[in-house]
Design a protein around this motif. Structure first.
Motif, PDB file in Angstrom:
ATOM      1  N   LYS A 169       0.856  -1.197   0.000  1.00 55.12           N
ATOM      2  CA  LYS A 169       0.000   0.000   0.000  1.00 55.12           C
ATOM      3  C   LYS A 169       0.890   1.245   0.000  1.00 55.12           C
ATOM      4  CE  LYS A 169      -2.596  -0.477   3.664  1.00 55.12           C
ATOM      5  NZ  LYS A 169      -3.761  -0.184   4.512  1.00 55.12           N
ATOM      6  N   ALA A 170       0.248   2.408   0.014  1.00 55.45           N
ATOM      7  CA  ALA A 170       1.009   3.661  -0.008  1.00 55.45           C
ATOM      8  C   ALA A 170       1.953   3.751   1.186  1.00 55.45           C
ATOM      9  CB  ALA A 170       0.055   4.852  -0.038  1.00 55.45           C
ATOM     10  N   SER A 171       1.478   3.340   2.359  1.00 57.30           N
ATOM     11  CA  SER A 171       2.344   3.403   3.542  1.00 57.30           C
ATOM     12  C   SER A 171       3.565   2.507   3.348  1.00 57.30           C
ATOM     13  CB  SER A 171       1.568   2.991   4.797  1.00 57.30           C
ATOM     14  OG  SER A 171       1.016   1.701   4.637  1.00 57.30           O
ATOM     15  N   GLY A 172       3.378   1.388   2.669  1.00 52.32           N
ATOM     16  CA  GLY A 172       4.504   0.504   2.386  1.00 52.32           C
ATOM     17  C   GLY A 172       5.454   1.106   1.376  1.00 52.32           C
ATOM     18  N   ALA A 173       4.909   1.791   0.383  1.00 54.16           N
ATOM     19  CA  ALA A 173       5.755   2.433  -0.629  1.00 54.16           C
ATOM     20  C   ALA A 173       6.580   3.545   0.002  1.00 54.16           C
ATOM     21  CB  ALA A 173       4.887   2.991  -1.754  1.00 54.16           C
ATOM     22  N   ILE A 174       5.961   4.288   0.888  1.00 51.29           N
ATOM     23  CA  ILE A 174       6.674   5.355   1.603  1.00 51.29           C
ATOM     24  C   ILE A 174       7.803   4.753   2.429  1.00 51.29           C
ATOM     25  CG2 ILE A 174       6.343   6.893   3.594  1.00 51.29           C
ATOM     26  CD1 ILE A 174       3.624   7.675   2.207  1.00 51.29           C
ATOM     27  N   SER A 175       7.515   3.630   3.060  1.00 52.94           N
ATOM     28  CA  SER A 175       8.539   2.931   3.837  1.00 52.94           C
ATOM     29  C   SER A 175       9.683   2.466   2.941  1.00 52.94           C
ATOM     30  CB  SER A 175       7.888   1.736   4.539  1.00 52.94           C
ATOM     31  OG  SER A 175       8.856   0.890   5.093  1.00 52.94           O
ATOM     32  N   ASP A 176       9.335   1.858   1.815  1.00 52.20           N
ATOM     33  CA  ASP A 176      10.364   1.384   0.875  1.00 52.20           C
ATOM     34  C   ASP A 176      11.272   2.530   0.436  1.00 52.20           C
ATOM     35  OD1 ASP A 176       9.376  -1.174   0.930  1.00 52.20           O
ATOM     36  OD2 ASP A 176       8.460  -1.106  -1.069  1.00 52.20           O
ATOM     37  N   ASP A 177      10.635   3.624   0.046  1.00 49.20           N
ATOM     38  CA  ASP A 177      11.372   4.754  -0.510  1.00 49.20           C
ATOM     39  C   ASP A 177      12.317   5.361   0.520  1.00 49.20           C
ATOM     40  OD1 ASP A 177      11.636   6.801  -2.711  1.00 49.20           O
ATOM     41  OD2 ASP A 177      10.981   8.101  -1.061  1.00 49.20           O
ATOM     42  N   ALA A 178      11.784   5.608   1.717  1.00 48.44           N
ATOM     43  CA  ALA A 178      12.610   6.255   2.738  1.00 48.44           C
ATOM     44  C   ALA A 178      13.694   5.312   3.239  1.00 48.44           C
ATOM     45  CB  ALA A 178      11.727   6.721   3.891  1.00 48.44           C
ATOM     46  N   ALA A 179      13.343   4.055   3.415  1.00 50.99           N
ATOM     47  CA  ALA A 179      14.331   3.093   3.918  1.00 50.99           C
ATOM     48  C   ALA A 179      15.508   2.988   2.948  1.00 50.99           C
ATOM     49  CB  ALA A 179      13.684   1.729   4.128  1.00 50.99           C
ATOM     50  N   LYS A 180      15.203   2.986   1.671  1.00 48.87           N
ATOM     51  CA  LYS A 180      16.266   2.896   0.668  1.00 48.87           C
ATOM     52  C   LYS A 180      17.218   4.094   0.794  1.00 48.87           C
ATOM     53  CE  LYS A 180      16.687   1.642  -4.194  1.00 48.87           C
ATOM     54  NZ  LYS A 180      16.015   1.585  -5.485  1.00 48.87           N
ATOM     55  N   LYS A 181      16.623   5.283   0.945  1.00 44.89           N
ATOM     56  CA  LYS A 181      17.452   6.488   1.084  1.00 44.89           C
ATOM     57  C   LYS A 181      18.292   6.453   2.359  1.00 44.89           C
ATOM     58  CE  LYS A 181      14.295   9.436  -1.530  1.00 44.89           C
ATOM     59  NZ  LYS A 181      13.019  10.171  -1.385  1.00 44.89           N
ATOM     60  N   LEU A 182      17.765   5.831   3.391  1.00 46.89           N
ATOM     61  CA  LEU A 182      18.455   5.807   4.678  1.00 46.89           C
ATOM     62  C   LEU A 182      19.389   4.613   4.817  1.00 46.89           C
ATOM     63  CD1 LEU A 182      15.357   6.807   6.837  1.00 46.89           C
ATOM     64  CD2 LEU A 182      17.463   8.157   6.639  1.00 46.89           C
ATOM     65  N   GLY A 183      19.386   3.738   3.835  1.00 45.83           N
ATOM     66  CA  GLY A 183      20.204   2.532   3.939  1.00 45.83           C
ATOM     67  C   GLY A 183      19.588   1.473   4.832  1.00 45.83           C
ATOM     68  N   TRP A 184      18.304   1.581   5.098  1.00 47.13           N
ATOM     69  CA  TRP A 184      17.605   0.574   5.897  1.00 47.13           C
ATOM     70  C   TRP A 184      16.941  -0.428   4.961  1.00 47.13           C
ATOM     71  CZ3 TRP A 184      14.456   4.415   9.479  1.00 47.13           C
ATOM     72  CH2 TRP A 184      15.358   5.218  10.191  1.00 47.13           C
ATOM     73  N   HIS A 185      16.248  -1.386   5.560  1.00 47.62           N
ATOM     74  CA  HIS A 185      15.644  -2.470   4.775  1.00 47.62           C
ATOM     75  C   HIS A 185      14.156  -2.580   5.085  1.00 47.62           C
ATOM     76  CE1 HIS A 185      19.933  -3.244   5.055  1.00 47.62           C
ATOM     77  NE2 HIS A 185      19.828  -3.875   3.894  1.00 47.62           N
TER      78      HIS A 185
END
Lengths: 548, 216
Positions: free
Chosen positions: A174-190
């Motif tokens: 969902k959108a909340s998951g996409a937001i998580s994916d996007d930010a985590a990638k930028k932060l080096g998280w998973h």
């Protein structure tokens, strides 16, 4: 659901008390493998057709789904306990798996060995479990396949190894998951797909999720949420070896002259006392209701409560400390449909006291919020709770809001106690559970750290506004653990590693109360893996004749 | 107290609208503060409330969630119908709080603004509600009241929001008015085709490594 047989069984081999996450598993395992079982449920046997997509009814009224076990709470043992409903549990067939979110991950290898891996913590009683991840791994797999869990094996680099993939693909992002994916990638998280007890494919005679959005806090109207009401209980009943008696509130587990459990006394719908005998008793109340029943089961052999020679029954109550950080975005999220969680982040799961300055770890769970009533009444800084500005605020923000729930470790503390309230009685005339609970200072440090990570995630994703929570002391929770902990030493623990009471060998306590540490979040799959494992043990031991 | 309504909702609306001297339009009805309550005394009956109580709650709910240029409000959504009915069912424990609080409200409105709440203009009603919402209890709040005005107001705000956004079967959110303000489809939408929101449509999926089963 087709009509299920419910044969009268007067002399069961095994009485199972509670039909929730664990009780459902145990009754199914024992009955389908030839034992005669009577399952006793304190609440009603509601069916799928009884559940509705109605926020008012399910979230705000104490009726269909609302904490229906009153309790009392106090922070410290020298205070008076105040009556409230802070134990988030549901008393009906299926227990709290009816309304749960369905998050179904495995604990990590480290969760079972925290003391030996990370050392002691002052003011807490951190211990290793008497079993390890690999003892449970086959049962995690069994639980995932029998319960019906969707997920993506290999996606979370922090997971412990597993032998088999999930039985079906993960829930749709969902959108909340996409937001998580996007930010985590930028932060080096998973950021990885949340394992959920929600069907993404037709499975085991049940249809896949329709993404209606009335999910957490609701009973599933499609049977796509893998509650024990729809996966375990029907199998137990179809075996013909199980009788399910609902509205049967057990008030005592009785013992014979040898100190062995020999049955129960329960109150039926009309508050009549009914006695029932069995060879083995399996108590699956939950981390609050199980120690309470043991404490109510006093006898000359067990004056302090059944199986309580260690004095540990009711001690070491643990929740998962958690916080909610909410954010508002510029565009529509449409989070009002679909499951609650589609992504999770476990980069800060493993304890690392030297690096972080605190003990334990936790997870970040980005999730939506489609509630309308709850949302409209929310406290928001600098927004009046009434008037045209509140109205505009609701209209502008409702479909643009999401949360990150941070779920963390709670430390085992002897002073956090579940016992019988001396003053308050419930509708059965029984003492309500009294919660005495205070956080360990470590939990505030965890809370600060994880709140900052949640803010970091949401701000990185471009949130227009982030409302952070603050540290508080929980008065109750849905994750109820630690109150009959397992261990090798009968002096300091209640159960052995097969959930068998040290002091009463034909009594088993199978639920979150056996937990030695709290893990970081969502204990249900671990409870269910333990339930499959304990069931195997019970069957073997009864065959061998060592119990019953 | 228990009076079964024998008037249809449509009749209520028409009469209320006529009583305002205005055109029958939902948003126009959302301004009861401009009425004199005696104008509508005979036309409104409630299940739990007296007519005066019901009209007062309706006016207060309209202050809490007003009809304005952004859309309809509490009166249009039949919030008072929701509260009135609920006080006989799941809010029965709150009936006493309303009975007492509505007396305090009128005493306070009279002391502060010169008339019972429902007879004040919307502007003055909003002043009364603002005064009640202060952290410090105003001097004019009745001294025998056993609840601060802010606490009492919180009850009504909570129930007003329930009445705005509840499933319509409970009498509020009439014609899905509350949900339409949010573009919430309620139960009408069942399932969706992903991507469904803006962000899942625009942000790329992560590629995960293939699963390698543990074989030890």
């Amino acid at each position: 659901m087709p009509h299920l047989p419910n044969p009268r069984i007067e002399n069961p081999d095994v009485i199972v008390i509670g039909t929730g996450a664990a009780g459902g598993v145990v009754m199914k395992e024992l009955a389908t493998r030839g034992l005669k079982v009577v399952a006793l449920e304190m609440g009603p046997w509601l069916k799928t057709r009884d559940y509705v997509q109605d926020e008012l009814k399910c979230h705000h009224l104490r009726g269909l789904i609302k904490y229906d076990q009153p309790n009392t709470y106090r922070q410290m043992a020298d205070e008076d306990a105040a009556p409230m409903y802070s134990i988030n549990m549901q008393a009906n067939v299926g227990g709290s798996t009816i309304h749960y979110t369905g998050i179904s991950w495995r604990f990590h290898e480290s969760d079972f060995k925290e003391r030996s891996s990370f050392g002691a913590v002052e003011g807490a009683d951190v211990r290793d479990w008497p079993l390890d991840y690999w003892d449970l791994e086959p049962y995690y797999e069994k639980a995932e396949y029998e319960i019906g869990v969707s997920g993506l094996a290999g996606a979370n680099p922090f997971d412990s190894p597993r032998r088999r993939a999930y039985p079906m693909p993960p829930v749709t992002r969902k959108a909340s998951g996409a937001i998580s994916d996007d930010a985590a990638k930028k932060l080096g998280w998973h950021s990885y797909p949340t394992p959920m007890a929600i069907l993404t494919e037709n499975y085991d005679g049940r249809a896949k999720c329709m993404d209606c959005g009335f999910c957490e806090g609701y009973g599933c109207t499609m049977e796509a949420k893998s509650s024990t009401l729809v996966n375990m209980v029907p199998k137990a009943m179809k075996s013909g070896n199980c009788e399910l008696r609902s509205n049967a509130c057990v008030r005592e587990i009785t013992v014979d002259e040898n100190g062995l459990a020999n049955g129960v006394i329960y109150l039926d719908e009309k508050l009549n006392e009914v006695k029932l005998s069995s060879r083995v008793v399996v108590l699956c109340g939950n981390g609050v209701m199980s120690p309470r029943l043991l404490q109510m089961s006093q006898s000359p052999a067990f004056p302090d409560g059944l199986a309580n020679r260690s004095g540990r029954v009711g001690k070491h109550l643990m929740f998962n400390y958690y916080q909610v950080v909410r954010a508002f975005f510029d565009k529509d999220l449409n989070e009002y449909q679909g499951v609650m969680d589609t992504r999770v982040i476990q980069d800060f799961y493993e304890p690392n006291p030297d690096k972080y300055g605190f003990y334990g770890g936790g997870v970040l769970e980005p999730r939506g919020d489609g509630s309308t009533i709850n949302f409209s009444r929310m406290n928001v800084p600098r927004v009046l709770s009434w008037g045209p500005k509140r109205k505009k605020w609701i209209m502008d923000n409702w479909n643009k809001n999401m949360m990150v729930v941070t779920s963390m470790e709670s430390l085992s503390q002897e002073r956090n106690v579940l016992d019988l309230d001396p003053n308050v009685k419930d509708k059965w005339g029984l003492a309500v559970p009294r919660v005495t609970y205070d956080v360990h200072p470590n939990e505030h440090k965890l809370g600060d750290f994880f709140r900052d990570r949640a803010k970091e995630l949401l701000e990185t994703a471009g949130a227009r506004q982030v409302l952070s929570g603050r540290n508080s002391v929980p008065r109750g929770d849905a994750h109820l653990m630690g109150t009959c902990r397992m261990g090798d030493d009968p002096e300091t623990s209640v159960l052995n590693k097969f959930n068998q009471a040290h002091n009463v060998k034909n009594l088993f306590v199978v639920d979150g109360s056996c937990f030695v540490t709290s893990g970081k979040s969502n204990p249900t799959l671990t409870i269910q893996a333990l339930a499959f494992r304990a069931s195997d043990y019970i069957i073997e031991e009864m065959k061998k004749g060592t119990i019953g | 107290m228990s009076k079964k309504s024998n008037l249809s909702r449509r009749t209520f609306l028409s009469r209320s609208a006529i009583a305002t001297g205005g055109i029958i339009s939902l948003s126009m009805i959302g301004t009861p503060g401009r009425l004199k309550s005696q104008d509508t005394q005979e036309t409104r009956e409630f299940e739990s409330f007296t007519t005066h109580q019901g009209l007062t709650v309706e006016a207060l709910a309209e202050c809490i969630f007003p009809a304005d240029e952004n859309g309809p409000g509490a009166t249009d959504a039949h919030v008072v119908t929701y509260i009135d009915r609920s006080l006989k069912t799941h809010l029965a424990e709150e009936k006493e709080i309303y009975d007492k609080g509505l007396v305090w409200l009128d005493q306070f409105a009279t002391a502060a603004q010169g008339a019972p709440f429902v007879e004040l203009t919307v502007e003055l009603q909003n002043k009364v509600v603002s005064a009640m919402d202060r952290r410090r209890t105003p001097a004019d709040w009745p001294s025998d009241a056993d609840m601060p005005p802010r606490t009492w107001l919180r009850h009504v705000i909570g129930h007003t929001m329930e009445g705005m956004f509840t499933d319509p079967q409970y009498g509020g959110n009439y014609n899905d008015i509350g949900w339409k303000l949010l573009n919430f489809p309620g139960l009408k939408a069942f399932g969706y085709d992903a991507p469904f929101g803006y962000y899942d449509a625009t942000m790329p999926e992560i590629e995960y490594p293939p699963f390698e089963p543990y074989t030890g």
